[in-house]
Scaffold this active site. Structure first.
Site, PDB file in Angstrom:
ATOM      1  N   TYR A  84       1.142  -1.510  -0.050  1.00  0.00           N
ATOM      2  CA  TYR A  84       0.292  -0.060  -0.149  1.00  0.00           C
ATOM      3  C   TYR A  84       0.816   1.193  -0.018  1.00  0.00           C
ATOM      4  CZ  TYR A  84      -2.583   3.450   2.062  1.00  0.00           C
ATOM      5  OH  TYR A  84      -3.840   4.348   2.198  1.00  0.00           O
ATOM      6  N   LYS A 140       0.915   4.382  -3.065  1.00  0.00           N
ATOM      7  CA  LYS A 140       1.206   5.930  -2.729  1.00  0.00           C
ATOM      8  C   LYS A 140       2.176   6.934  -3.051  1.00  0.00           C
ATOM      9  CE  LYS A 140      -3.917   5.179  -1.508  1.00  0.00           C
ATOM     10  NZ  LYS A 140      -4.712   5.731  -2.274  1.00  0.00           N
TER      11      LYS A 140
END
Length: 263
Positions: free
Chosen positions: A158, A162
Site C-alpha cells: 500500500y 501511494k
C-alpha cells in the site's frame, strides 16, 4: 464562502461508500454535476439518488479504472452527457495486504494494489486531461495516503502504491500547469469507518490482545490532535483543492491526518 463549484462537472471514482460517498455528496451540496464511476453500479446508485435529491444532475457509469479501454469509453460517455469534465477526483483505491512484511507479500498482492492505486489514477488522468488542456482549465485531486509520505511497517505494498501516486501527481502537475490545470493530492491518515475498524484496528487488537476500541484510541494518540479523521474531513480537503480558492496550489500533498505525517 462560495467555492464556485456550482454547475462544475466533477468525475469521481470510487463513490459508492466511505470517503467516496462523502466526497460525492459534498460536491453535490455545492451544486456540482456528477459523474460517478465504479464497478458496482448497484452500490453507487443510492449515492446518485441522494445527490439528485439535492437538485443536481448525477450519472452513474460502469468502469474498471485499471482497464484503459474501459476508462476511455467511460470518459466518452461522460463527455456525451455533459460536454466536459471540469474536475477529476480519484478516490477509488484499495488497502492491499495488512500486517504482512515486504517479504511475506506475494507478487500478486503487490501488483494488484499498485495496479489499482497507481495505474487506475494514471488511466483516468490520461483520459480527461486532453479536454482540460484544450479549455485551459481543470482540477485534478488524487486521494493518496500518509503511508505514502512516511512509510509503514506491515503495509509495504500500500505504501509503495501511494508513494508512486505522489510521483504521478507531481509530474502531471508540472506538465499540466502551463495549461492552467492544477493537480494535487489529498493524503488522508487513518479515516474512521468500517475498513479502519474491521481491518486495521482489528488487526492491531488481535496482535496486542486488546479491544478494537483500545486499538482505535492507540491510533488517535499518534496524532497531534488526538483524533482520527472522518470522511467529511477528507471531502472538505477535496472541495478546497477542486475550487479556485486554491488556484495557486499545485503538485502538493495535503495531509488530512490530525498531525501525523508532519510529526
Amino acid at each position: 464562502m462560495d467555492l464556485g463549484l456550482k454547475d462544475k462537472v466533477v468525475l469521481i471514482t470510487g463513490p459508492a461508500k466511505g470517503m467516496g460517498s462523502a466526497v460525492s455528496l459534498a460536491f453535490a451540496r455545492e451544486g456540482a454535476r456528477l459523474v460517478l464511476v465504479g464497478r458496482d453500479l448497484a452500490a453507487i446508485e443510492p449515492v446518485a439518488t441522494e445527490a439528485r435529491a439535492l437538485g443536481v444532475d448525477a450519472i452513474v457509469l460502469a468502469c474498471d479504472i485499471t482497464r484503459g479501454e474501459q476508462v476511455a469509453t467511460m470518459t466518452r460517455h461522460a463527455l456525451e452527457h455533459f460536454g466536459r469534465v471540469d474536475v477529476l477526483v480519484n478516490v477509488a483505491g484499495g488497502s492491499g495486504p495488512i500486517g504482512k512484511t515486504g517479504w511475506e507479500t506475494t507478487q500478486d498482492e503487490f501488483e494488484q494494489i499498485v495496479q489499482l492505486n497507481m495505474t487506475g489514477c494514471f488511466n483516468t488522468m490520461q483520459a480527461v486531461l486532453p479536454g482540460m488542456i484544450e479549455r485551459r482549465s481543470g482540477k485534478v485531486v488524487n486521494v493518496g495516503g500518509t503511508f505514502g509520505m512516511r512509510g509503514r511497517a506491515g503495509r509495504m505494498a500500500y505504501s509503495a502504491s501511494k508513494w508512486g501516486l505522489r510521483g504521478i501527481t507531481k509530474s502531471f502537475a508540472l506538465e499540466a500547469g502551463p495549461h492552467g490545470i492544477n493537480v494535487n493530492c489529498v493524503a488522508p491518515g487513518m479515516v474512521d469507518g468500517p475498513r479502519f475498524r474491521e481491518k486495521v484496528c482489528a488487526n492491531m487488537a488481535q496482535k496486542l490482545g486488546i479491544s478494537v476500541e483500545e486499538a482505535m484510541e492507540r491510533h488517535a494518540q499518534d496524532y497531534a490532535l488526538r483524533r482520527v479523521s472522518t470522511d467529511q474531513d477528507v471531502a472538505n480537503a477535496c472541495l478546497f483543492l477542486a475550487s479556485d480558492v486554491s488556484r495557486q496550489i499545485t503538485g502538493v500533498d495535503l495531509p488530512v491526518d490530525g498531525g501525523w505525517a508532519m510529526l
